[in-house]
Design an enzyme around this catalytic site. Structure first.
Site, PDB file in Angstrom:
ATOM      1  N   TYR A 159       0.809  -1.212   0.000  1.00 23.20           N
ATOM      2  CA  TYR A 159       0.000   0.000   0.000  1.00 23.20           C
ATOM      3  C   TYR A 159       0.841   1.261   0.000  1.00 23.20           C
ATOM      4  CZ  TYR A 159      -3.643  -3.338   1.078  1.00 23.20           C
ATOM      5  OH  TYR A 159      -4.504  -4.403   1.042  1.00 23.20           O
ATOM      6  N   HIS A 209      -6.070   2.308  -0.367  1.00 19.63           N
ATOM      7  CA  HIS A 209      -6.153   1.945   1.053  1.00 19.63           C
ATOM      8  C   HIS A 209      -6.193   3.174   1.944  1.00 19.63           C
ATOM      9  CE1 HIS A 209      -5.524  -1.186   4.279  1.00 19.63           C
ATOM     10  NE2 HIS A 209      -6.215  -1.858   3.383  1.00 19.63           N
TER      11      HIS A 209
END
Length: 384
Positions: A159, A209
């Site tokens: 992420y 995210h």
């Protein structure tokens, strides 16, 4: 009048066959040999969920008619007065999914038939390709394509953590320091590299995210538009939902959101205003199959599709529940898939299987999945 089948016991089975701690609820009925299983996995607060089931829901549910799924769901939701939080919702979900499993077994029908029957024979799934460089990500994507997958989520460095454009201050704690500008720059380079390598027909996805500030997120959604993603996931956090109107007004990048949602008002607003293209709630966190089917019907009315959350911290029972919703709902878009281990297939007989990028159910009654409790006990949850 025949005596109704009632709830005789409610048990929580905790196990950890992989990295995620899993919670499965088993509802045992007054009919000998008849029981159901459901997913209650909130891996970060698993013991709180277990306590909610065993100490609060179980005493309330013993003796209730298993056929009254909607009533049990509604009463369980308001029984503690405060509601719509991840611990309670997951606890309720474990019971709810188990009751649907029981109803299917009683009817000798899979759950997707109880919901109204199949709209498709199998569900397209997407898998996760990550790596430290654009070429590494591309190589992983190509490996999945060779296996028959057509939808792949691409991430460079997961992420985006682990690198920074400047050194941290003196005596700063160890950890992965996030640089939003480096993330945006590197991710755009990676997506362009993968798209150029695999061509226009492969469906590529990416998960932000919720790592970007709202203004940066708007810019990023515009920047990825030329690469024609199937969807851009979790661009913003639930606290920043009003920013989606600005994103919508500035680009056509398809958007997916929902895995952190607990309350119907969170997804209802996005659906009614058509601010996202895919809802992807965690079915156990929203409370189970009962609220998920209602959300799917609402999404369909507004031209929005489903992409239920399907990571390793959804139990195999939860993945089976996702698939029944996928096979039934006309709003289906795609299903996240985590590639279970051989151990998980042994521990959860009936776990759905993938062939050529499609996820198939086994069409057994109920959810079509069970748990080997002896094997589950051999893999207890880790408390750290």
């Amino acid at each position: 009048m025949a005596k109704p089948t009632t709830i005789e016991d409610v048990q929580v089975i905790l196990t950890q066959p992989g990295n995620a701690r899993l919670a499965v609820v088993k509802v045992i009925t007054s009919e000998p040999g008849l029981y159901g299983v459901g997913c209650a996995t909130f891996t970060q607060r698993i013991h709180a969920v277990a306590a909610a089931v065993e100490q609060h829901l179980k005493p309330f549910l013993i003796g209730r008619d298993v056929s009254r799924i909607e009533e049990i769901w509604q009463m369980s939701m308001v029984h503690g007065y405060w509601r719509n939080g991840p611990v309670l919702n997951n606890a309720i979900s474990g019971v709810d999914q188990a009751l649907w499993d029981i109803k299917g077994k009683q009817a000798a029908m899979p759950v997707h038939d109880l919901l109204g029957g199949k709209c498709r024979n199998a569900a397209n799934v997407y898998v996760h390709a990550d790596g430290p460089t654009p070429q590494d990500v591309t190589d992983r994507v190509q490996g999945f394509l060779d296996e028959g997958y057509r939808f792949v989520r691409i991430q460079q460095g997961l992420y985006g953590g682990g690198r920074t454009g400047s050194p941290p201050p003196e005596d700063a704690p160890d950890g992965a320091y996030f640089d939003p500008k480096a993330y945006r720059r590197d991710t755009l380079t990676m997506i362009e590299h993968v798209r150029s390598a695999v061509g226009p027909d492969v469906e590529l996805l990416h998960d932000v995210h919720e790592r970007l500030a709202p203004s940066d997120a708007v810019l990023f959604a515009k920047d990825v538009e030329p690469f024609r993603l199937f969807f851009l996931e979790d661009l913003l956090a639930p606290e920043d939902l009003q920013w989606f109107e600005r994103v919508r007004s500035q680009c056509a990048t398809p958007l997916a959101l929902g895995e952190l949602f607990n309350h119907p008002l969170e997804w209802r607003t996005l659906i009614e205003r058509r601010l996202v293209d895919f809802i992807r709630m965690h079915v156990s966190q929203m409370g189970g199959i009962t609220p998920a089917r209602k959300a799917a019907d609402m999404a369909h009315a507004y031209g929005i599709r489903t992409a239920w959350h399907g990571p390793p911290d959804t139990s195999p029972v939860g993945h089976a529940a996702n698939l029944h919703l996928d096979l039934w709902s006309p709003a289906f878009g795609v299903q996240e898939w985590y590639r279970p281990s051989e151990l998980e297939y042994q521990m959860f007989p009936g776990l759905p299987v993938v062939r050529d990028g499609y996820l198939y159910a086994n069409d057994r009654p109920g959810l079509g999945i069970d748990i080997d409790e002896q094997l589950a006990r051999e893999y207890p949850v880790h408390d750290v």
